[in-house]
Design an enzyme around this catalytic site. Sequence first.
Site, PDB file in Angstrom:
ATOM      1  N   SER A   1      -2.229   6.769   6.663  1.00 45.11           N
ATOM      2  CA  SER A   1      -1.627   5.737   7.163  1.00 45.11           C
ATOM      3  C   SER A   1      -0.085   5.711   7.483  1.00 45.11           C
ATOM      4  CB  SER A   1      -1.792   4.591   6.366  1.00 45.11           C
ATOM      5  OG  SER A   1      -1.311   4.821   4.998  1.00 45.11           O
TER       6      SER A   1
ATOM      7  N   LYS B   1      -0.111   7.485  -9.208  1.00 48.16           N
ATOM      8  CA  LYS B   1      -1.176   8.199  -9.496  1.00 48.16           C
ATOM      9  C   LYS B   1      -0.906   9.566  -9.754  1.00 48.16           C
ATOM     10  CE  LYS B   1      -3.845   4.690  -6.397  1.00 48.16           C
ATOM     11  NZ  LYS B   1      -4.823   4.784  -5.520  1.00 48.16           N
TER      12      LYS B   1
ATOM     13  N   ARG C   1      -2.406   0.866   1.460  1.00 49.90           N
ATOM     14  CA  ARG C   1      -2.353   0.241   0.179  1.00 49.90           C
ATOM     15  C   ARG C   1      -2.045  -1.242   0.459  1.00 49.90           C
ATOM     16  NH1 ARG C   1       0.415   4.266  -4.229  1.00 49.90           N
ATOM     17  NH2 ARG C   1      -1.294   5.758  -3.932  1.00 49.90           N
TER      18      ARG C   1
ATOM     19  N   LYS D   1      -5.866  16.215  -2.559  1.00 52.23           N
ATOM     20  CA  LYS D   1      -5.240  14.862  -2.274  1.00 52.23           C
ATOM     21  C   LYS D   1      -3.945  14.744  -3.023  1.00 52.23           C
ATOM     22  CE  LYS D   1      -5.992  10.062  -2.592  1.00 52.23           C
ATOM     23  NZ  LYS D   1      -6.833   8.956  -2.419  1.00 52.23           N
TER      24      LYS D   1
ATOM     25  N   LYS E   1      -5.276  16.039   2.157  1.00 56.35           N
ATOM     26  CA  LYS E   1      -4.771  14.708   2.494  1.00 56.35           C
ATOM     27  C   LYS E   1      -3.556  14.471   1.716  1.00 56.35           C
ATOM     28  CE  LYS E   1      -5.921   9.889   1.741  1.00 56.35           C
ATOM     29  NZ  LYS E   1      -6.591   9.053   0.548  1.00 56.35           N
TER      30      LYS E   1
ATOM     31  N   TYR F   1      -6.181   7.206  12.380  1.00 52.60           N
ATOM     32  CA  TYR F   1      -6.324   5.935  12.856  1.00 52.60           C
ATOM     33  C   TYR F   1      -5.994   5.765  14.606  1.00 52.60           C
ATOM     34  CZ  TYR F   1      -6.037   4.957   7.863  1.00 52.60           C
ATOM     35  OH  TYR F   1      -6.133   4.980   6.911  1.00 52.60           O
TER      36      TYR F   1
HETATM   37  C1  PBG Z   1      -7.737   5.594  -2.575  1.00 51.76           C
HETATM   38  C2  PBG Z   1      -7.382   5.946  -0.982  1.00 51.76           C
HETATM   39  C3  PBG Z   1      -6.037   6.019  -0.600  1.00 51.76           C
HETATM   40  C4  PBG Z   1      -6.287   6.464   0.856  1.00 51.76           C
HETATM   41  C5  PBG Z   1      -7.671   6.533   1.086  1.00 51.76           C
HETATM   42  N1  PBG Z   1      -8.234   6.410  -0.268  1.00 51.76           N
HETATM   43  C6  PBG Z   1      -4.806   5.862  -1.124  1.00 51.76           C
HETATM   44  C7  PBG Z   1      -4.470   5.984  -2.390  1.00 51.76           C
HETATM   45  O1  PBG Z   1      -5.010   6.981  -3.202  1.00 51.76           O
HETATM   46  O2  PBG Z   1      -3.796   5.091  -3.116  1.00 51.76           O
HETATM   47  C8  PBG Z   1      -4.967   6.618   1.797  1.00 51.76           C
HETATM   48  C9  PBG Z   1      -5.404   6.531   3.033  1.00 51.76           C
HETATM   49  C10 PBG Z   1      -4.147   6.454   4.026  1.00 51.76           C
HETATM   50  O3  PBG Z   1      -3.073   6.261   3.430  1.00 51.76           O
HETATM   51  O4  PBG Z   1      -4.316   6.384   5.162  1.00 51.76           O
HETATM   52  N2  PBG Z   1      -9.026   6.043  -3.025  1.00 51.76           N
END
Ligand code: PBG
Length: 334
Positions: A285, A228, A212, A202, A259, A324
């Site tokens: 997203s 992060k 978010r 990730k 991801k 999505y």
């Molecule tokens: C956080 C989490 C995130 C997403 C899924 N779980 C965002 C982040 O790490 O801030 C993002 C998914 C997306 O953008 O569709 N645990």
Amino acid sequence: MSSPLKLARRPRRLRRNAAIREMVHEVRLAASDLIAPLFVHDGDAPAAPVGSMPGVFRLNIPDLVAEARQLADVGVRGIALFPVTPPKLKDPLGREALNPECLVLRAVAALKAERLPLVVFTDIALDPYTTHGHDGVLTADGSDVDNDVTVDVLARMAVLHAAAGVDFVAPSDMMDGRIGAIRGALDDAGHVHTGILAYSAKFASAYYGPFREAVGSKAAAGTASLDKRTYQLNPANVREAMADAMLDEAEGADALMVKPAGPYLDIIVELRRRTLLPVAAYQVSGEYAQLHAAAERGWLDLERCRDESLLAIKRAGADWILTYFAKDVARALA
Ligand code: PBG
């Protein structure tokens, strides 16, 4: 007419007409490859659109159940749940995550009561519950996420989710050692059949922005963008991503995830070569939002780009795709 070229091979012979093209078609997307991420909010609030994600809504539990039934009817086999926690239930420690009556667990119970042919995944991380929006508990001076304290909370959270009946917990926090700790805690509590889909690779990506907004973790963090990078991976690093994913496999993950997906196809290819486990990829997203934004302006054909983006993720080696677009694509395939 000029004389034909003397070519031993003419690749276009295999593309001459639709029937031939169908016979040489290599990779195909199926509805059963797809996992639909769903946002759930509490009470009887009506469906609330997510501004930057056309067609995506935060749903109350009854609407979520109805949506799940529709997904199952079109052949989607997985759903991934993300709760929208009211700000008043957030605190710096993310305590609401350990409330056995919390929103996501009530949603799981409602879904499971329907006995739909769906595999339910829940996210294990604290960002829906913390006032600062980070995925874990902060260190005493607030400068970083405390790895080991966070892992302890996540393991307890995973046990609650397993008890509520989820099929797979999906730790998305990127803490060190969390897969082993979660596996151990699940087994100790007797949940030997609950699986772990590890968000293994990730990346610290700017493509999570619309998500978010949807779950309110950005608002929780204020105007400053959430950084992060002490736990999510550097987008420049392939080897580091593989090293981390191999740890997740060794610690007992049942499936490994990459991801975001589209901008990280090389990571999917590399992970596919290195593991025998199912590989999942999350079309996040921002990937969804950018296709919609361009299509709204008439600059791209939404359906064709959607299908092409997902096919590319599958071709790279993903067995499961979180997207999505799941319902729309499954409908189109039906
Ligand atoms: C956080 C989490 C995130 C997403 C899924 N779980 C965002 C982040 O790490 O801030 C993002 C998914 C997306 O953008 O569709 N645990």
